[in-house]
Every structure is written in C-alpha cells, then in structure tokens.
Design a protein around this motif. Sequence first.
Motif, PDB file in Angstrom:
ATOM      1  N   MET A   1       6.523   9.019  -9.579  1.00  0.00           N
ATOM      2  CA  MET A   1       5.196   9.616  -9.520  1.00  0.00           C
ATOM      3  C   MET A   1       4.656   9.947 -10.918  1.00  0.00           C
ATOM      4  O   MET A   1       3.466   9.761 -11.185  1.00  0.00           O
ATOM      5  N   GLU A   2       5.520  10.422 -11.808  1.00  0.00           N
ATOM      6  CA  GLU A   2       5.091  10.727 -13.181  1.00  0.00           C
ATOM      7  C   GLU A   2       4.618   9.465 -13.892  1.00  0.00           C
ATOM      8  O   GLU A   2       3.594   9.482 -14.595  1.00  0.00           O
ATOM      9  N   ASN A   3       5.345   8.372 -13.729  1.00  0.00           N
ATOM     10  CA  ASN A   3       4.951   7.116 -14.376  1.00  0.00           C
ATOM     11  C   ASN A   3       3.666   6.551 -13.795  1.00  0.00           C
ATOM     12  O   ASN A   3       2.826   6.024 -14.529  1.00  0.00           O
ATOM     13  N   ILE A   4       3.486   6.675 -12.498  1.00  0.00           N
ATOM     14  CA  ILE A   4       2.231   6.223 -11.886  1.00  0.00           C
ATOM     15  C   ILE A   4       1.071   7.054 -12.434  1.00  0.00           C
ATOM     16  O   ILE A   4       0.017   6.524 -12.776  1.00  0.00           O
ATOM     17  N   GLY A   5       1.280   8.370 -12.542  1.00  0.00           N
ATOM     18  CA  GLY A   5       0.252   9.248 -13.105  1.00  0.00           C
ATOM     19  C   GLY A   5      -0.092   8.871 -14.539  1.00  0.00           C
ATOM     20  O   GLY A   5      -1.266   8.855 -14.927  1.00  0.00           O
ATOM     21  N   LYS A   6       0.926   8.554 -15.326  1.00  0.00           N
ATOM     22  CA  LYS A   6       0.721   8.154 -16.724  1.00  0.00           C
ATOM     23  C   LYS A   6      -0.094   6.859 -16.786  1.00  0.00           C
ATOM     24  O   LYS A   6      -1.050   6.759 -17.558  1.00  0.00           O
ATOM     25  N   LEU A   7       0.281   5.878 -15.977  1.00  0.00           N
ATOM     26  CA  LEU A   7      -0.451   4.608 -15.951  1.00  0.00           C
ATOM     27  C   LEU A   7      -1.899   4.815 -15.485  1.00  0.00           C
ATOM     28  O   LEU A   7      -2.819   4.167 -15.999  1.00  0.00           O
ATOM     29  N   ALA A   8      -2.108   5.730 -14.548  1.00  0.00           N
ATOM     30  CA  ALA A   8      -3.465   6.020 -14.076  1.00  0.00           C
ATOM     31  C   ALA A   8      -4.289   6.668 -15.189  1.00  0.00           C
ATOM     32  O   ALA A   8      -5.448   6.291 -15.411  1.00  0.00           O
ATOM     33  N   LYS A   9      -3.709   7.619 -15.911  1.00  0.00           N
ATOM     34  CA  LYS A   9      -4.424   8.272 -17.014  1.00  0.00           C
ATOM     35  C   LYS A   9      -4.778   7.281 -18.112  1.00  0.00           C
ATOM     36  O   LYS A   9      -5.800   7.420 -18.783  1.00  0.00           O
ATOM     37  N   GLU A  10      -3.944   6.267 -18.294  1.00  0.00           N
ATOM     38  CA  GLU A  10      -4.191   5.224 -19.296  1.00  0.00           C
ATOM     39  C   GLU A  10      -5.188   4.177 -18.798  1.00  0.00           C
ATOM     40  O   GLU A  10      -5.544   3.262 -19.536  1.00  0.00           O
ATOM     41  N   GLY A  11      -5.615   4.287 -17.537  1.00  0.00           N
ATOM     42  CA  GLY A  11      -6.565   3.334 -16.976  1.00  0.00           C
ATOM     43  C   GLY A  11      -5.938   2.025 -16.535  1.00  0.00           C
ATOM     44  O   GLY A  11      -6.643   1.058 -16.275  1.00  0.00           O
ATOM     45  N   LYS A  12      -4.617   1.995 -16.445  1.00  0.00           N
ATOM     46  CA  LYS A  12      -3.920   0.764 -16.064  1.00  0.00           C
ATOM     47  C   LYS A  12      -3.794   0.620 -14.551  1.00  0.00           C
ATOM     48  O   LYS A  12      -3.784  -0.491 -14.037  1.00  0.00           O
ATOM     49  N   VAL A  13      -3.655   1.735 -13.842  1.00  0.00           N
ATOM     50  CA  VAL A  13      -3.572   1.720 -12.380  1.00  0.00           C
ATOM     51  C   VAL A  13      -4.899   2.216 -11.829  1.00  0.00           C
ATOM     52  O   VAL A  13      -5.352   3.303 -12.189  1.00  0.00           O
ATOM     53  N   ILE A  14      -5.510   1.414 -10.973  1.00  0.00           N
ATOM     54  CA  ILE A  14      -6.770   1.788 -10.340  1.00  0.00           C
ATOM     55  C   ILE A  14      -6.495   2.501  -9.014  1.00  0.00           C
ATOM     56  O   ILE A  14      -7.098   3.504  -8.701  1.00  0.00           O
ATOM     57  N   ILE A  15      -5.556   1.956  -8.242  1.00  0.00           N
ATOM     58  CA  ILE A  15      -5.162   2.520  -6.945  1.00  0.00           C
ATOM     59  C   ILE A  15      -3.655   2.394  -6.811  1.00  0.00           C
ATOM     60  O   ILE A  15      -3.078   1.371  -7.178  1.00  0.00           O
ATOM     61  N   ALA A  16      -3.019   3.436  -6.288  1.00  0.00           N
ATOM     62  CA  ALA A  16      -1.581   3.395  -6.006  1.00  0.00           C
ATOM     63  C   ALA A  16      -1.329   4.265  -4.782  1.00  0.00           C
ATOM     64  O   ALA A  16      -1.929   5.329  -4.646  1.00  0.00           O
ATOM     65  N   GLY A  17      -0.453   3.793  -3.919  1.00  0.00           N
ATOM     66  CA  GLY A  17      -0.116   4.634  -2.785  1.00  0.00           C
ATOM     67  C   GLY A  17       0.697   3.919  -1.735  1.00  0.00           C
ATOM     68  O   GLY A  17       0.799   2.693  -1.728  1.00  0.00           O
ATOM     69  N   PRO A  18       1.286   4.721  -0.862  1.00  0.00           N
ATOM     70  CA  PRO A  18       2.112   4.169   0.219  1.00  0.00           C
ATOM     71  C   PRO A  18       1.254   3.742   1.398  1.00  0.00           C
ATOM     72  O   PRO A  18       0.109   4.169   1.542  1.00  0.00           O
ATOM     73  N   PHE A  19       1.815   2.878   2.234  1.00  0.00           N
ATOM     74  CA  PHE A  19       1.190   2.536   3.502  1.00  0.00           C
ATOM     75  C   PHE A  19       1.711   3.507   4.552  1.00  0.00           C
ATOM     76  O   PHE A  19       2.899   3.826   4.587  1.00  0.00           O
ATOM     77  N   SER A  20       0.839   3.958   5.413  1.00  0.00           N
ATOM     78  CA  SER A  20       1.229   4.958   6.405  1.00  0.00           C
ATOM     79  C   SER A  20       1.874   4.352   7.648  1.00  0.00           C
ATOM     80  O   SER A  20       2.500   5.069   8.409  1.00  0.00           O
ATOM     81  N   GLU A  21       1.730   3.061   7.836  1.00  0.00           N
ATOM     82  CA  GLU A  21       2.296   2.423   9.019  1.00  0.00           C
ATOM     83  C   GLU A  21       3.165   1.234   8.632  1.00  0.00           C
ATOM     84  O   GLU A  21       2.958   0.611   7.602  1.00  0.00           O
ATOM     85  N   LYS A  22       4.118   0.921   9.480  1.00  0.00           N
ATOM     86  CA  LYS A  22       4.936  -0.277   9.267  1.00  0.00           C
ATOM     87  C   LYS A  22       4.060  -1.504   9.454  1.00  0.00           C
ATOM     88  O   LYS A  22       3.064  -1.471  10.151  1.00  0.00           O
ATOM     89  N   ASN A  23       4.473  -2.598   8.798  1.00  0.00           N
ATOM     90  CA  ASN A  23       3.722  -3.839   8.904  1.00  0.00           C
ATOM     91  C   ASN A  23       4.691  -5.008   8.966  1.00  0.00           C
ATOM     92  O   ASN A  23       5.888  -4.845   8.723  1.00  0.00           O
ATOM     93  N   GLN A  24       4.199  -6.176   9.278  1.00  0.00           N
ATOM     94  CA  GLN A  24       5.048  -7.349   9.497  1.00  0.00           C
ATOM     95  C   GLN A  24       5.852  -7.754   8.269  1.00  0.00           C
ATOM     96  O   GLN A  24       6.934  -8.292   8.385  1.00  0.00           O
ATOM     97  N   ARG A  25       5.344  -7.514   7.098  1.00  0.00           N
ATOM     98  CA  ARG A  25       6.031  -7.943   5.875  1.00  0.00           C
ATOM     99  C   ARG A  25       6.843  -6.825   5.237  1.00  0.00           C
ATOM    100  O   ARG A  25       7.374  -6.988   4.158  1.00  0.00           O
ATOM    101  N   ASP A  26       6.900  -5.692   5.889  1.00  0.00           N
ATOM    102  CA  ASP A  26       7.668  -4.541   5.408  1.00  0.00           C
ATOM    103  C   ASP A  26       7.194  -4.047   4.038  1.00  0.00           C
ATOM    104  O   ASP A  26       7.985  -3.595   3.218  1.00  0.00           O
TER     105      ASP A  26
END
Length: 117
Positions: A68-93
Amino acid sequence: MLLSLFSITFLNSAQQKKVDVLKYNQKLADSLGADQYGMKSYVIVMLTTGTAKIDDKEKKANLMKGHMENIGKLAKEGKVIIAGPFSEKNQRDYRGMFIFNTKSKEEAESWVKLIPP
C-alpha cells in the motif's frame, strides 16, 4: 502476484463531451500528453494470485503495508492513475488492477517491480 499487462487508450475529458459543442483543444491535449486526436495511452496491469502461501499473519500484514505504501508513492508521483482490488471473483482469477500513466509496457513493468508481492 502474477501480472498481466495490457495497453489501452482512453479519450480525454474534452472528447467525452459532445463533439459538436467543443472544438479540439490542442493545448489541453498537449498538457495531458495526448496525441493529435486527443487520445492518451495507458498500461493496465491485472493482478492475479501467485503460488506462494504465507500463513504468518504478521508477515502478511507487513507485506500489505509495504504494498500500500508503494502504491501511494507511485500515485503521488503521478505514475498510478487507478489501483484497487476487485470485490468479486471472476473467471480469470484477477485480484485487482493498476492503470499506469504510461504507454510503455517496459516502464510499467519497472514500476510494478517496486511493489512488493
């Protein structure tokens, strides 16, 4: 975690409005890093569950904290636009996703390596 990389192009906000209302805004496109049509490329990373099993709750918590700290760092640097988990299972896992602010698969891969598994 195993990663799958996809390149995708999105329309900028100026193009999402009615075409007949707005004229193309080259200055806006340039400021967003868009092409001559006002489109900008991103790289999508899909996260999947790897084979490692970690039963130690403290170790798991520390890994998640670092993740989470690294994702936050990348977001502050403008490298990550969206990050997050999926709330439901899916066919490709798929477990979650990142949208990186780059059109380079290699650059996105280098940023993913900064994120603990």
